[in-house]
Design a protein around this motif. Structure first.
Motif, PDB file in Angstrom:
ATOM      1  N   ALA A 111       5.142  -5.001   7.012  1.00 43.77           N
ATOM      2  CA  ALA A 111       4.767  -4.571   5.666  1.00 43.77           C
ATOM      3  C   ALA A 111       3.981  -5.650   4.932  1.00 43.77           C
ATOM      4  O   ALA A 111       3.248  -5.357   3.984  1.00 43.77           O
ATOM      5  CB  ALA A 111       6.026  -4.220   4.870  1.00 43.77           C
TER       6      ALA A 111
ATOM      7  N   ASP B  74       1.933   5.867   4.642  1.00 43.35           N
ATOM      8  CA  ASP B  74       2.578   4.623   4.212  1.00 43.35           C
ATOM      9  C   ASP B  74       3.754   4.257   5.131  1.00 43.35           C
ATOM     10  O   ASP B  74       4.861   3.961   4.676  1.00 43.35           O
ATOM     11  CB  ASP B  74       3.062   4.748   2.760  1.00 43.35           C
TER      12      ASP B  74
ATOM     13  N   ALA C  28       5.453   0.387   5.332  1.00 42.10           N
ATOM     14  CA  ALA C  28       6.102  -0.166   4.143  1.00 42.10           C
ATOM     15  C   ALA C  28       7.485  -0.714   4.490  1.00 42.10           C
ATOM     16  O   ALA C  28       8.083  -0.370   5.513  1.00 42.10           O
ATOM     17  CB  ALA C  28       6.237   0.915   3.062  1.00 42.10           C
TER      18      ALA C  28
ATOM     19  N   ARG D 191       7.861   6.764  -0.438  1.00 38.67           N
ATOM     20  CA  ARG D 191       6.645   6.032  -0.116  1.00 38.67           C
ATOM     21  C   ARG D 191       5.549   6.236  -1.158  1.00 38.67           C
ATOM     22  O   ARG D 191       5.633   7.105  -2.026  1.00 38.67           O
ATOM     23  CB  ARG D 191       6.118   6.461   1.260  1.00 38.67           C
TER      24      ARG D 191
ATOM     25  N   PRO E 115       0.148  -1.885  -3.600  1.00 37.17           N
ATOM     26  CA  PRO E 115       1.495  -1.415  -3.967  1.00 37.17           C
ATOM     27  C   PRO E 115       1.871  -1.669  -5.418  1.00 37.17           C
ATOM     28  O   PRO E 115       2.951  -1.279  -5.853  1.00 37.17           O
ATOM     29  CB  PRO E 115       2.405  -2.238  -3.041  1.00 37.17           C
TER      30      PRO E 115
ATOM     31  N   TRP F 221       5.952  -3.674  -7.094  1.00 33.95           N
ATOM     32  CA  TRP F 221       6.071  -2.329  -6.531  1.00 33.95           C
ATOM     33  C   TRP F 221       5.842  -1.245  -7.576  1.00 33.95           C
ATOM     34  O   TRP F 221       6.453  -0.183  -7.532  1.00 33.95           O
ATOM     35  CB  TRP F 221       7.468  -2.134  -5.909  1.00 33.95           C
TER      36      TRP F 221
END
Length: 469
Positions: A76, A300, A303, A329, A436, A452
């Motif tokens: 990730a 994704d 991740a 995700r 992200p 995030w």
């Protein structure tokens, strides 16, 4: 997990959360594994740790046949990081070294080949050639064990420049010949491979992910956005199939991904994760690696849901949302330039552009009849307005959205496009560039949600607290 004692504890507990984040090798056996390998835990003094499979291979270790470390999700870290190493890893995964060489990779990054070699080797223990070689070996194994292609064709489809190079690499990585590796596939042998994949059935691929995965919100989004002719979603919720066409470096692809995830059953909670089943139809099998990587970005799949959920789940506003949807995700895209155009014009206008300017497939596949038009085609056909300005910038390279693009530079270029608003720029940065931590104008996204915030937005949308654009 950067100190070796912590890594050994992860190996000893067979902790699948770290599969793909690092690899360990055993000096007494000459084998390297993923952390969750079910084999007997080796003694600490015999263990070495590596950041990549390529580094382990370069040190003379071969892949474990039991845990198949080459099949783990990608780290990730390369999706999150925006520096030259992260950008380089995304480009290598997309097949740039195989197509353009190290010089081409360096040119895309804006560095000299020597600088790229030094930075990758210093941090990862392997340079771009070794990293690409490890990826070619994995592609070769998939083709050997899932298709009936002749071995000579597989050698070149996987990106090798000669059959000898292919044979030597397979022996070095897997300690068997290509023929023996094919025979080791479930069911064994060439006949089993032909039953598994045919030119009409496509190549079956398991798209592995770590930790929990919430397919429903992703498939809901894809169904809501699907552009006729290029995409379709069929079946009832829970068992849907998403299909789309892809423009690839050597030809055209048609891919299908199933919503129902596969799960790993080991009798232990130490190796969570699973996969999405996919089939990839290609006019040129050399495009397999690139097609798979583009699907991984779309869904994704590389991740780290543990890191995301730990940070967002500690927030009072998000805690219940994270608990309700662990592993949610932040979907990306299979074609960044297409995504940019669609983010600007919307679904209905995108469908019009496809019908007027999209390339018609020689062999339509059900409702999939076209490729999305290239930016250069759109810039010439509709040169006025914001659409014309955006497609011209994409076509001439003023704005780059490829996997190795600098996110800040790309965002600056997008903001310079006349008429492109901040919300559209944020959407493109989130999905086309895989950032992200994007905060679009409007909703209050506190700094405590960093890095995030893109995932936090998806939690709010999935819970109905924010509308999708």
């Amino acid at each position: 997990m950067r100190d070796e004692d912590s890594r050994y504890e992860a190996v000893r507990s067979r902790d699948g959360r770290f599969d793909g984040e690092f690899f360990f090798a055993v000096g007494t056996t000459g084998i390297y594994c993923r952390p969750s390998c079910p084999a007997v835990t080796p003694k600490r003094r015999n263990v070495r740790f590596f950041a990549t499979a390529a580094a382990a291979q370069g040190a003379g270790f071969r892949a474990c046949r039991r845990c198949r470390p080459d099949a783990v999700p990608g780290s990730a870290e390369w999706n999150v990081r925006a520096n030259v190493v992260g950008r380089a890893m995304r480009l290598i995964a997309d097949g740039v070294v195989d197509r353009e060489g190290v010089a081409g990779l360096a040119a895309r990054l804006g560095y000299s080949a020597r600088q790229v070699q030094r930075q990758l080797t210093g941090e990862l223990g392997a340079g771009p050639v070794a990293l690409a070689r490890a990826q070619r070996a994995h592609t070769a194994r998939v083709l050997l064990q899932t298709t009936g292609l002749p071995i000579t064709e597989i050698a070149f489809a996987a990106g090798f420049t000669s059959v000898r190079q292919f044979n030597d690499t397979v022996r070095a990585v897997y300690a068997v010949t290509p023929t023996a590796l094919r025979a080791a596939a479930p069911g064994g042998g060439r006949a089993a491979a032909r039953r598994t994949a045919t030119p009409t059935a496509g190549i079956p691929v398991r798209l592995a992910h770590r930790g929990p995965y919430q397919p429903r919100p992703v498939f809901d989004l894809l169904e809501r956005e699907a552009v006729p002719g290029v995409e379709d979603v069929t079946g009832p919720p829970g068992t849907r199939t998403y299909r789309r066409t892809l423009r690839l470096p050597y030809g055209i692809g048609v891919t299908a991904v199933d919503e129902r995830p596969g799960t790993t059953r080991t009798g232990s909670a130490a190796r969570p994760g699973g996969w999405l089943d996919a089939r990839v139809h290609l006019t040129d099998p050399r495009d397999l690696t690139t097609a798979v990587q583009r699907l991984r970005r779309l869904f994704d799949l590389d991740a780290d849901p543990y890191a995301v959920d730990e940070r967002l789940g500690a927030d009072a506003r998000l805690a219940s949302l994270v608990a309700a949807r662990p592993g949610l995700r932040s979907p990306g895209t299979a074609d960044p330039e297409e995504l940019a155009v669609r983010a600007l014009v919307g679904r209905e206008q995108a469908a019009r552009l496809v019908q007027r300017y999209g390339k018609t497939l020689d062999a339509p596949c059900g409702g999939l009849t076209h490729l999305f038009p290239e930016p250069a085609v759109l810039a010439e056909a509709e040169p006025v307005g914001t659409l014309g300005a955006l497609t011209a910038a994409l076509a001439d390279g003023t704005v780059r959205l490829d996997p190795g693009a600098d996110r800040d530079d790309a965002a600056d270029g997008l903001r310079a496009v006349p008429g492109l608003d901040a919300r559209t720029v944020a959407e493109i940065r989130t999905r086309a560039l895989g950032d992200p931590d994007v905060a679009p104008p409007g909703p209050d996204l506190p700094d405590s949600w960093r890095p995030w915030r893109s995932y936090a937005l998806n939690h709010l949308r999935a819970a109905g607290e924010l509308e999708y654009r």
